[in-house]
Enzyme design. Structure first.
Site, PDB file in Angstrom:
ATOM      1  N   THR A   7      94.665  47.450  88.118  1.00 36.49           N
ATOM      2  CA  THR A   7      93.796  47.126  87.002  1.00 36.49           C
ATOM      3  C   THR A   7      92.372  47.565  87.275  1.00 36.49           C
ATOM      4  O   THR A   7      92.023  47.942  88.386  1.00 36.49           O
ATOM      5  CB  THR A   7      93.830  45.612  86.701  1.00 36.49           C
ATOM      6  N   LYS A  39      93.571  40.609  80.538  1.00 40.21           N
ATOM      7  CA  LYS A  39      93.079  40.177  81.843  1.00 40.21           C
ATOM      8  C   LYS A  39      91.668  39.610  81.787  1.00 40.21           C
ATOM      9  O   LYS A  39      91.059  39.344  82.814  1.00 40.21           O
ATOM     10  CB  LYS A  39      93.114  41.356  82.806  1.00 40.21           C
ATOM     11  N   GLY A  51      87.490  37.544  84.382  1.00 45.37           N
ATOM     12  CA  GLY A  51      88.394  38.680  84.480  1.00 45.37           C
ATOM     13  C   GLY A  51      89.057  38.662  85.833  1.00 45.37           C
ATOM     14  O   GLY A  51      88.452  38.235  86.813  1.00 45.37           O
ATOM     15  N   SER A 130      91.588  48.583  91.104  1.00 51.46           N
ATOM     16  CA  SER A 130      91.838  49.927  91.618  1.00 51.46           C
ATOM     17  C   SER A 130      90.921  50.979  90.998  1.00 51.46           C
ATOM     18  O   SER A 130      90.549  51.934  91.649  1.00 51.46           O
ATOM     19  CB  SER A 130      93.295  50.316  91.408  1.00 51.46           C
ATOM     20  N   CYS A 165      91.989  56.952  87.401  1.00 51.13           N
ATOM     21  CA  CYS A 165      92.831  56.040  88.182  1.00 51.13           C
ATOM     22  C   CYS A 165      94.217  55.901  87.549  1.00 51.13           C
ATOM     23  O   CYS A 165      94.330  55.508  86.384  1.00 51.13           O
ATOM     24  CB  CYS A 165      92.165  54.664  88.269  1.00 51.13           C
ATOM     25  N   THR A 168      95.144  52.465  85.920  1.00 53.40           N
ATOM     26  CA  THR A 168      94.294  51.995  84.825  1.00 53.40           C
ATOM     27  C   THR A 168      94.637  52.761  83.570  1.00 53.40           C
ATOM     28  O   THR A 168      94.772  53.983  83.609  1.00 53.40           O
ATOM     29  CB  THR A 168      92.798  52.214  85.177  1.00 53.40           C
TER      30      THR A 168
END
Length: 178
Positions: A7, A39, A51, A130, A165, A168
């Site tokens: 995430t 989230k 978060g 990440s 990423c 993501t």
């Protein structure tokens, strides 16, 4: 600090407004399990944003513990964060949880980790997960050069992180406090 895969969460303060956003991707190993997970949460009558990144069950456990602490300390974000960090570091069960939290209200923005850290950033931006480093770098650049609102900085930064990423995605949830 341990880097979690799965995430990106970012929080930005600009012109008296705070925005926090996250992507919606949930991964299990190298498989995308869900693309629209939420989230980011508002708690304490919409006055605090939380978060989370990391293992989902662990993150929910910490979120619930944090919410309990916020209520216990009458909305005092800093005190609730410090108490959660102490619990997290010293409790045998909590100590094994693998997640991180970003928490913010009108005046404070904090990162809470399982090593007992409660980090108050020097800048008006902080990110975890990440893709956190990518979103953080983009947000810093936008804050210095672009006429974007806090929400727009979060949105554009998360989109850049999603392009870089693999953990993501661009299914964004953004919440604001004004």
């Amino acid at each position: 600090m341990k880097k979690f895969h799965g995430t990106t969460i970012i929080s930005v303060r600009k012109d008296g407004k705070l925005a926090m956003g996250g992507d919606g991707q949930v991964t299990f190993g190298n498989t995308i399990m869900k693309s629209r997970a939420r989230k980011i949460r508002k708690i304490y009558d919409g006055r605090i944003l939380v978060g989370f990144a990391g293992a989902t069950a662990d993150a929910f456990t910490l979120f619930e513990r944090f919410e309990t602490r916020v209520k216990e300390y009458g909305g005092d974000l800093r005190r609730a964060a410090v108490e959660l960090a102490k619990d997290w570091r010293t409790d045998r069960v909590l100590r094994r949880l693998e997640a991180m939290l970003l928490v913010a209200d009108r005046k404070d923005m904090l990162l809470i980790s399982g090593t007992g850290d409660v980090v108050d950033p020097e800048e008006d931006v902080i990110a975890i997960g990440s893709g956190g480093s990518f979103a953080y770098a983009a947000a810093r650049a936008f804050l210095e050069t672009a006429p974007y609102s806090a929400r727009e900085v979060v949105e554009h930064s998360l989109k850049i992180a999603a392009d870089i990423c693999i953990y993501t995605n661009a299914e964004l949830i953004i919440e604001e406090l004004t």
